[in-house]
Every structure is written in C-alpha cells, then in structure tokens.
Design a protein around this motif. Structure first.
Motif, PDB file in Angstrom:
ATOM      1  N   MET A  13      -4.362  12.955 -10.844  1.00 26.69           N
ATOM      2  CA  MET A  13      -3.509  14.109 -11.142  1.00 26.69           C
ATOM      3  C   MET A  13      -4.173  15.461 -10.843  1.00 26.69           C
ATOM      4  O   MET A  13      -3.524  16.495 -10.841  1.00 26.69           O
ATOM      5  N   GLN A 122       1.893   8.224 -14.740  1.00 25.58           N
ATOM      6  CA  GLN A 122       1.469   9.627 -14.726  1.00 25.58           C
ATOM      7  C   GLN A 122       2.223  10.438 -13.679  1.00 25.58           C
ATOM      8  O   GLN A 122       2.335  11.647 -13.801  1.00 25.58           O
ATOM      9  N   ASP A 123       2.724   9.770 -12.631  1.00 24.34           N
ATOM     10  CA  ASP A 123       3.432  10.558 -11.607  1.00 24.34           C
ATOM     11  C   ASP A 123       4.917  10.699 -11.932  1.00 24.34           C
ATOM     12  O   ASP A 123       5.418  11.791 -12.110  1.00 24.34           O
ATOM     13  N   LYS A 221      15.605  16.180  -4.255  1.00 23.44           N
ATOM     14  CA  LYS A 221      14.640  17.162  -3.733  1.00 23.44           C
ATOM     15  C   LYS A 221      13.432  17.199  -4.653  1.00 23.44           C
ATOM     16  O   LYS A 221      13.573  17.034  -5.873  1.00 23.44           O
ATOM     17  N   ILE A 222      12.268  17.409  -4.085  1.00 23.64           N
ATOM     18  CA  ILE A 222      11.068  17.614  -4.905  1.00 23.64           C
ATOM     19  C   ILE A 222      10.457  18.944  -4.491  1.00 23.64           C
ATOM     20  O   ILE A 222      10.515  19.320  -3.317  1.00 23.64           O
ATOM     21  N   TYR A 223       9.936  19.688  -5.432  1.00 21.07           N
ATOM     22  CA  TYR A 223       9.433  21.028  -5.110  1.00 21.07           C
ATOM     23  C   TYR A 223       8.428  21.503  -6.156  1.00 21.07           C
ATOM     24  O   TYR A 223       8.326  20.918  -7.235  1.00 21.07           O
ATOM     25  N   PHE A 224       7.710  22.567  -5.814  1.00 21.68           N
ATOM     26  CA  PHE A 224       6.759  23.146  -6.772  1.00 21.68           C
ATOM     27  C   PHE A 224       7.501  24.086  -7.717  1.00 21.68           C
ATOM     28  O   PHE A 224       8.349  24.858  -7.264  1.00 21.68           O
ATOM     29  N   PRO A 225       7.208  24.019  -9.010  1.00 16.83           N
ATOM     30  CA  PRO A 225       7.883  24.943  -9.924  1.00 16.83           C
ATOM     31  C   PRO A 225       7.453  26.374  -9.626  1.00 16.83           C
ATOM     32  O   PRO A 225       6.332  26.610  -9.180  1.00 16.83           O
ATOM     33  N   LYS A 227       5.927  29.817 -10.263  1.00 13.95           N
ATOM     34  CA  LYS A 227       4.879  30.249 -11.192  1.00 13.95           C
ATOM     35  C   LYS A 227       5.462  31.287 -12.141  1.00 13.95           C
ATOM     36  O   LYS A 227       6.218  32.157 -11.732  1.00 13.95           O
TER      37      LYS A 227
ATOM     38  N   VAL B 121       7.284  15.987 -12.394  1.00 14.20           N
ATOM     39  CA  VAL B 121       6.552  14.903 -11.737  1.00 14.20           C
ATOM     40  C   VAL B 121       5.078  15.274 -11.742  1.00 14.20           C
ATOM     41  O   VAL B 121       4.738  16.455 -11.641  1.00 14.20           O
ATOM     42  N   CYS B 122       4.215  14.279 -11.820  1.00 14.92           N
ATOM     43  CA  CYS B 122       2.771  14.492 -11.724  1.00 14.92           C
ATOM     44  C   CYS B 122       2.297  15.557 -12.720  1.00 14.92           C
ATOM     45  O   CYS B 122       1.802  16.624 -12.304  1.00 14.92           O
ATOM     46  N   SER B 124       3.738  17.704 -14.466  1.00 14.87           N
ATOM     47  CA  SER B 124       4.398  18.999 -14.312  1.00 14.87           C
ATOM     48  C   SER B 124       3.933  19.806 -13.113  1.00 14.87           C
ATOM     49  O   SER B 124       4.253  20.976 -12.995  1.00 14.87           O
ATOM     50  N   LYS B 125       3.143  19.208 -12.228  1.00 19.53           N
ATOM     51  CA  LYS B 125       2.734  19.956 -11.035  1.00 19.53           C
ATOM     52  C   LYS B 125       3.899  20.113 -10.074  1.00 19.53           C
ATOM     53  O   LYS B 125       3.945  21.039  -9.282  1.00 19.53           O
ATOM     54  N   LEU B 126       4.836  19.166 -10.122  1.00 16.25           N
ATOM     55  CA  LEU B 126       6.001  19.197  -9.239  1.00 16.25           C
ATOM     56  C   LEU B 126       7.264  19.040 -10.066  1.00 16.25           C
ATOM     57  O   LEU B 126       7.229  18.576 -11.215  1.00 16.25           O
ATOM     58  N   ARG B 127       8.398  19.415  -9.471  1.00 14.94           N
ATOM     59  CA  ARG B 127       9.699  19.218 -10.107  1.00 14.94           C
ATOM     60  C   ARG B 127      10.571  18.382  -9.179  1.00 14.94           C
ATOM     61  O   ARG B 127      10.425  18.432  -7.957  1.00 14.94           O
ATOM     62  N   ARG B 128      11.507  17.661  -9.784  1.00 14.68           N
ATOM     63  CA  ARG B 128      12.341  16.750  -9.006  1.00 14.68           C
ATOM     64  C   ARG B 128      13.788  16.930  -9.444  1.00 14.68           C
ATOM     65  O   ARG B 128      14.083  16.894 -10.640  1.00 14.68           O
ATOM     66  N   SER B 253      -6.014  20.507 -18.388  1.00 11.47           N
ATOM     67  CA  SER B 253      -5.086  20.602 -17.255  1.00 11.47           C
ATOM     68  C   SER B 253      -3.729  21.136 -17.699  1.00 11.47           C
ATOM     69  O   SER B 253      -3.048  21.818 -16.948  1.00 11.47           O
ATOM     70  N   ASP B 276      -4.235  25.148  -9.486  1.00 12.04           N
ATOM     71  CA  ASP B 276      -2.844  24.717  -9.641  1.00 12.04           C
ATOM     72  C   ASP B 276      -2.585  23.968 -10.943  1.00 12.04           C
ATOM     73  O   ASP B 276      -1.489  23.441 -11.154  1.00 12.04           O
TER      74      ASP B 276
END
Lengths: 257, 304
Positions: A13, A122-123, A221-225, A227, B121-122, B124-128, B253, B276
């Motif tokens: 992670m 965890q993912d 879709k998957i994306y970065f939140p 900030k 996901v992961c 909270s590093k990513l969103r789905r 983290s 990150d």
C-alpha cells in the motif's frame, strides 16, 4: 479435519499507484506484491488449528495470475499443506460475488470443516467475500474476529466492534470466520520451512470451470481523490524543516506559548 | 429513489451512525423507511416508518435471524436501495442481504457522484465509481462521511415485526474495552507513532517529542497489534477518538479507521516519507522526511 484458507495477493500500500490504461483499475506494473495483511492472520489461525487438531489437512487457495504463486509459497512455508491456484488473469475485474462464487464452487463438495479468510482485502476492501462464501455454502459465519477457539466441532470467537468492545459468539462447524488484524501473531517462515514449501503440492484449476455466475457490478472509473486544499507540504533538510515547523506552530497554534 | 435505512442498536443505545443514514437519505433526496432490531423505548428521532424488531427476543448479533427480519421488510417496502453503515454490524449483515436479493453490493461508499456510488481503493489512495447492474442495490456507508445538517428530530411510525427464523450462531455477551490507562481525549498535544517507525526501539524519539511538546504519545493500529505500545494508547475507530490542539502523526499512512479517530484535531502535522499517503488529506502540514532524522531534530530545537 479439512481446513481451507483463502488468500489474496495485493500491492504494497506504500506503492506509488498509477491508473491503468483502461481507467478502471490501478496499473499493475512496477508494484511490489505481498500477501493481503488480513490474510496473514487467517493463515496463522488456520495453521494453529491444524497443529491443534491431529491429522488435519490445510489447503490454501488463491485466485489470480501466475505471480500469485509467490504469495502462496509464503502460506505454504507458514504451514499450509497444499496450494490450489485458481488461474485467472482478470481476477481484478471480478466483483466480490463472482470471487465468492468461485471459491464456494471449489469448496462445496470437499468436506471442509472450517474456512478462514481475511475480513477484507487491502486494495478493494469490500469486506464481502468471506461472508458471501459462507452464505453460498449455507454455513454460519462470524466476521471480524480477534479471538478464536475451537473444540469438539464448536467455535468460540470474539468479534471486534467499534470502540474496542468485543461480541462473544459461538457456532458449530462447518463454519467460516473472517479474520481481523491483531487476531494472533503471524509467524515468519523459517528457512527450512521455505525450502520444504518448495516441495509441497501446488495444484492449478481454471477459473472458467468454477465461475458460473455473472457480475452484479462494474467499476465505471478509477481516479485519484482531489487533494483537500490548504495543507502545506514541506520538503528539504531536516534542520530547516524543524525551524519552519516551529515557526508555523507558534503562528497557528497555542501549544508553544 | 426509495431507500431502506438499516439502523443500529447496541447494549442499550441507539448508535449515532443511524443519523448518518438519515442524512444520506436527505442528501440524495430519497424517500426512506427504517429497519431496527432494538428496543421500543429507545427509538430514533425520525419522521417515517420504523420497522422494529425486539432485540431482547432476536438478540443484538444474530445475522441469520436479522437477515430474515430485514428480507421480510424489503419484500414489503420494495426499496431501490438498502443502506447500512460500514460498521461491524453493517459489513456483516449486508452481504447476506445482497446475496439473497441478487443485488449489486457496494461497500464503504463515500459519496454519490451523479447517481453513481463512489468507494475508496487501496487505503483511500484511489477512488472508484461503481455501477450496479441490478434493479436493487445494497450499499454500506463509510462512517462519518454523511453528516447531519440538522439536529435529529421527529417521531417514527412504528411497525413491530417478527420472524420464526432459526439462529445459526449464538451471541452470549460483550467484553468491554480494556480500562484505559491513559485518557488521550484530554491531552492538548498528541504525538502518534505509526508503522513507519519501523521498530520498537524508535518509540523513544516519539515519547521524547511528546514530552518536549508537553503532550502524550499515542499509536496507530499496526503499532498496537505488534504490541510495541499498549492498547490504551490506540487512536482510531477501535481505540480512542481524540481532538487535541495539536496532533503529530509520525509514520502513519492514514487508514480511514485512524483518520476517524483524529480528524477533529485542531491542527495536524504529519511526518511521512510518502508524499501521497492519505494522512496528507487531513494534515495542515505534511513534512516529507524520514521521521528517524526529523523527529530528534525537532525535539532538540524545541528543548533548546
């Protein structure tokens, strides 16, 4: 007693994630892979049960690409007797219902008395698969356990609730439990056991033979939140950083007054 | 949209998360009804129909029986969405319901984006964004995500429900959390250690920084599970919830369970080598550095 433990291989992670070209999952290149942390507790508890009940037989199951066999070898070195690798290059596209259906289909006529899983991965983190497997098999299940005891066909477990409270729950086997962090202390495989694990049976099954259902959901879709604004990120020499932080704390908080 | 909200009751108390479900229904403009296995003298403040089963009769943890009670209500109400909290009760019961309904099931939802549920996901590093393919959907909501804009109010119309369904498990009591040796909720400054400290020998620098800041030290779950620090110092969902004037997260983290326990702190400083890391989401200042070098340097300057 026949025991099954289900594990998943996940990225570390701490990795720097990138979005895959399809835009629906993370890019799997340049990642370090390991056993899902929750599953380490599941494997440890399964091995302890095998050691407790003479004549037990412990199978570890994992779905995924060929590379998951590396993680399975760790479970074998921890004390599982054999591995069953369900080969699937697109396991990450499957929803929890499909994954649970594959495992239940594999397990249904094999006389397992106990199945261990992690409480979540965890993912993906759905926390669904373990409970779904038990429901598909028509078995009782106890999720999120932090204490486990077995005697004479009965399980006595503690479920972790919010605020550190535990619920005391019993049930008869066959049953499934999902394991929470802190349930036990997962052992480190010793070198002789790592060598021994290389000679243990590692069977492969094809996912197509076990998957008989369709997904109920898809990742759009998957994306970065985004900030959160306002947070200051500081890098550089530690002594300079310490001076900068003290200055900020004096301005913004009352704790250094 | 019509929703059925699955409220929670435990040990004589209605859980506050119940009102997050009500907030979710309000924010999504949904018509709602509520389901609860609880006590008819402690009902939620809620304007709507409450399907109530007696927990003295059906127990507080009894998934096979709660499942049947809830399925009967779903058959009556025919909701588009069944909404749980993503809690020890919710994530245990929800899969049993989604499987029985043949419904899509989306866990730990943090928002609804143009009608589509979004989940982390992961760590909270990513969103789905997750799209269900079924007429009904089951979701669990991440704790603390859907806040109430108004104080809870109202009186429900109660419909008592029963079942003859048979239990598969036997719940026989609670074990209370260990008496806490340290009340972190009163500390003005908390310096917490996470997995990033690497080994127990490095705890000393965390304690020294806490001392230099006249505060207490705490820890996140991995450090507690490794038994490097006593459980009474755990910050997070299963430990203590804190709101100090200053919270210093060292090598943490920022798993959602930890953030839930400290995000009300007035000022948050995070020290992490991973720029990150999700802790950055709640940090006022993120120091990108090796804590083993930075923390002693800071302590030394503070003590000088």
């Amino acid at each position: 007693m026949k025991i099954l433990v289900c594990i998943k291989q996940v990225p570390d992670m701490e990795s720097k994630f990138k979005i895959s070209t399809t835009g629906t999952w993370y890019d799997d290149a340049d990642l370090a892979w390991r056993m899902n942390e929750y599953d380490e507790y599941a494997v440890e508890q399964a091995v302890q049960l095998k050691e407790q009940v003479a004549g037990s037989d412990l199978t570890v199951l994992c779905i995924g690409r060929k590379q998951v066999q590396e993680t399975m070898k760790k479970a074998l070195a921890m004390g599982c007797d054999r591995g069953v690798h369900i080969a699937d290059d697109v396991a990450h596209e499957k929803d929890p219902f499909e994954i649970a259906s594959i495992i239940a289909e594999f397990a249904k006529d094999k006389d397992f008395e106990l199945i261990f899983t992690g409480m979540q991965s965890q993912d993906r983190g759905s926390a669904q698969v373990g409970v779904l497997i038990a429901e598909l098999l028509g078995w009782p299940s106890i999720s999120t356990i932090v204490d486990f005891n077995y005697a004479d066909g009965k399980i006595d477990a503690k479920r972790e609730l919010e605020g550190g409270i535990k619920a005391l729950v019993r049930c008869s086997t066959p049953a499934l439990v999902t394991c929470q962090l802190g349930l036990n202390t997962p052992r480190y495989p010793t070198l002789p056991n790592i060598m021994k694990a290389k000679r243990k049976e590692l069977l492969t099954a094809k996912v197509a033979e076990l998957l008989k259902v369709e997904a109920k959901q898809d990742t759009a879709k998957i994306y970065f939140p985004e900030k959160r604004g306002g947070g200051l990120v500081l890098e550089g020499d530690v002594n300079d950083l310490a001076d900068q932080l003290i200055k900020i704390l004096k301005e913004k908080t009352a704790v250094l007054a | 949209m019509k929703t059925l909200l699955v409220a929670e009751y435990r040990d004589g108390k209605l859980l506050n998360s119940t009102y997050e479900l009500v907030a979710f229904a309000a924010q999504t403009g949904s018509e709602s009804a509520m389901f609860l296995v609880g006590d008819n003298s402690i009902v939620p403040q809620y304007n709507g129909t409450l399907y109530l089963a007696d927990s003295n009769k059906y127990n507080e943890f009894n998934p096979a029986v709660h499942k049947q009670l809830l399925l009967d209500v779903i058959a009556t109400e025919k909701p588009d969405m069944v909404v749980f909290s993503h809690s020890s009760y919710g994530w245990d019961l929800a899969p049993r319901i989604s499987l029985a309904l043949g419904a899509a099931h989306i866990s730990e939802v943090v928002e609804i984006d143009a009608g589509v549920p979004v989940a982390p996901v992961c760590n909270s590093k990513l969103r789905r964004q997750v799209k269900g393919n079924t007429a009904q959907t089951v979701i669990t909501l991440q704790a603390g995500t859907f806040g109430l804009s108004d104080e809870p109010s109202g009186t429900p119309t109660i419909i008592e429900i029963n079942t003859d369904s048979v239990a598969q498990t036997e719940f026989y009591g609670y074990e209370e959390a260990e008496a806490s040796g340290v009340d972190l909720s009163k500390a003005e400054v908390i310096v917490s250690a996470g997995r990033g400290i690497g080994k127990p020998e490095n705890l000393g620098i965390i304690e020294e920084l806490a001392k230099a800041l006249k505060g207490e030290y705490g820890a996140s779950r991995p450090v507690i599970d490794a038994e490097w620090v006593d459980h009474s110092r755990q910050v997070g969902t299963t430990g203590q919830t804190v709101s100090p004037k200053l919270y210093v997260a060292c090598g943490i983290s920022g798993a959602i369970q930890h953030l839930a326990g400290m995000k009300k702190s007035e000022f948050v400083v995070a020290i992490n080598t991973d720029k990150d890391a999700p802790i950055g989401e709640v940090a006022d200042v993120l120091i990108v550095a090796d804590l083993k070098q930075f923390v002693p340097a800071l302590t030394q300057k503070l003590s000088a």
